[in-house]
Design an enzyme around this catalytic site. Sequence first.
Site, mmCIF file in Angstrom:
data_model
loop_
_atom_site.group_PDB
_atom_site.id
_atom_site.type_symbol
_atom_site.label_atom_id
_atom_site.label_comp_id
_atom_site.label_asym_id
_atom_site.label_seq_id
_atom_site.Cartn_x
_atom_site.Cartn_y
_atom_site.Cartn_z
ATOM 1 N N LYS A 119 1.010 -1.126 -0.024
ATOM 2 C CA LYS A 119 -0.090 0.009 -0.133
ATOM 3 C C LYS A 119 0.700 1.173 -0.054
ATOM 4 O O LYS A 119 1.967 1.100 0.346
ATOM 5 C CB LYS A 119 -0.811 0.126 1.330
ATOM 6 N N ARG B 249 -10.186 -11.537 1.757
ATOM 7 C CA ARG B 249 -10.909 -12.799 1.304
ATOM 8 C C ARG B 249 -10.456 -14.141 1.497
ATOM 9 O O ARG B 249 -11.023 -15.175 1.366
ATOM 10 C CB ARG B 249 -11.402 -12.238 -0.145
HETATM 11 N N1 BES Z 1 -8.018 -3.816 4.392
HETATM 12 C C1 BES Z 1 -8.161 -3.453 3.295
HETATM 13 C C2 BES Z 1 -9.576 -2.662 2.860
HETATM 14 C C3 BES Z 1 -9.749 -1.507 3.468
HETATM 15 C C4 BES Z 1 -9.158 -0.315 2.790
HETATM 16 C C5 BES Z 1 -10.165 -1.263 4.905
HETATM 17 C C6 BES Z 1 -9.334 0.901 3.451
HETATM 18 C C7 BES Z 1 -10.469 -0.161 5.171
HETATM 19 C C8 BES Z 1 -10.112 1.059 4.772
HETATM 20 C C9 BES Z 1 -8.130 -4.594 2.436
HETATM 21 O O1 BES Z 1 -7.231 -5.844 2.661
HETATM 22 C C10 BES Z 1 -7.683 -4.340 0.948
HETATM 23 O O2 BES Z 1 -6.727 -3.783 0.881
HETATM 24 N N2 BES Z 1 -8.510 -4.286 -0.136
HETATM 25 C C11 BES Z 1 -8.278 -3.959 -1.332
HETATM 26 C C12 BES Z 1 -8.681 -5.206 -2.494
HETATM 27 C C13 BES Z 1 -7.956 -4.803 -3.838
HETATM 28 C C14 BES Z 1 -6.515 -5.069 -3.846
HETATM 29 C C15 BES Z 1 -8.962 -5.983 -4.795
HETATM 30 C C16 BES Z 1 -8.750 -2.500 -1.606
HETATM 31 O O3 BES Z 1 -9.765 -2.037 -1.346
HETATM 32 O O4 BES Z 1 -8.018 -1.595 -2.344
HETATM 33 MN MN MN Z 2 -5.369 -5.561 1.917
#
Ligand code: BES
Ligand code: MN
Length: 454
Positions: free
Chosen positions: A234, A308
């Site tokens: 990230k 997931r």
């Molecule tokens: N934990 C994150 C989602 C999240 C983002 C929660 C912001 C709270 C605030 C999750 O694991 C994630 O990174 N999801 C990705 C999925 C994508 C890679 C398909 C996302 O939402 O960008």
């Molecule tokens: Mn994630």
Amino acid sequence: MLPADSSGVLAGGDDETAELFRGADEPGRAGAVQVLPRPLRIPARIVIAGVGAADEAGWRSAGAAAVRAVPVTEPLNILLPDGVAPDAVRGLAEGVWLAAYRFRDAVEGPRSVEVTLQTSTPGTYHASLAAARVTAAATWLARDLTNMPASVKNPVWFADQVVAEAATRPGVSVLVREPEQLRAEGFGGLLAVGGGSASPPRLVELSWRPERATRHIVLVGKGITFDTGGLSIKGRTGMALMKKDMGGAAAIIAATLAAADLNLPVRITALTPLAENMVSGSAYRPGDVITQWDGTTTETTNSDAEGRLVLADVLAFAVARLEPDVVIDLATLTGANAVALGKRTAALYTHDDALAQALEQAGAAAGERMWRLPLPEDYVEYLHSDIADRHSSPAMGAGSVVAALFLGEFLGDRVESWAHLDMSAPSWAEKHESDLVKGATGWGVRTLVRYLSA
Ligand code: BES
Ligand code: MN
Ligand code: ZN
């Protein structure tokens, strides 16, 4: 007469307060407060709090606003007009306790809020106050767990907290699976996601099993104690708050403990896959194919779609082994939750209209907002992979919907009795807001307690 050096809150609509309200800036708006200058003969600060439509939500806002209007060191006397409904008092008490939360008190102590309710009919409110106290205490626990820095809160620490909480409650038991057992039983998603961290993963199984239970509800909560994104790392802003990525796990654990405290006649199994999604030489890679608990395979193109993978294992395990009547999972699953619905609203997914309605009603009564989004059958083809049974993170937009569809693949013949709540957005508050305190909100605890009590 109010005791010296205390704050009085007049919340409601009897003649005397109605008179005072006429001078208020925004008379009666729920959560509006007016602090009166100390009258000469009354050695107390007087706060008038508006209750809006005088329903549970209005009283909750009034309680939250009142407790914010007085210094934490001062005891609070709430003068209740006659004839207030028990539900309204539940709202009032929840509002007071929820808004009085401070994470620093959990770490540094002491933790006390002195509140006195003055009423001519105390017996009317015992059940409401008990429900409010248990609900607020559970929400505090979920907030404590979620606010805890990830340097402390690794999977082992989280599991230890659950064991300690369970130990104080008869009828509650807990089983913690360590990596060796996870490997033997085939939790491939959890092991892959947790493999990059120096703090190994765990699976916590918390059970409340009253003899009178007629239903068995399985709750599943995403427990990523920190989400760097893994090798698909990230950015610095996206990572900043990722200690909250176990908010789903915190909520289902706290709600299950609350169900035990309220002695609810429903069997509950709460499952939390716990892992830290880190960057290291042992981290799983984009393009890896992992074998989930049910034996099917997932191509993992983006290591940031980790939630997931850990949930898939546990959902498949739950339906194959636990004979649930209902399965509900809570997860900070996607940033797309906030894109679709904004910061205060979770996304609800289910094929079951009755379950949707029950959760929506529970959320509305509890003061937690959700909105149902679809699970379109024809989108499932986007999960296609050329080299595995499915693909974890297809780029097709609708990120929250696609994640939900992915989870649905692991429910087998229980898919109709399953609900998923993507609560990424409402799990955190940027500022104090009514009953929410800046930081972790404990979203889901209140909804689940109401749902389980219905
Ligand atoms: N934990 C994150 C989602 C999240 C983002 C929660 C912001 C709270 C605030 C999750 O694991 C994630 O990174 N999801 C990705 C999925 C994508 C890679 C398909 C996302 O939402 O960008
Ligand atoms: Mn994630
Ligand atoms: Zn995550």
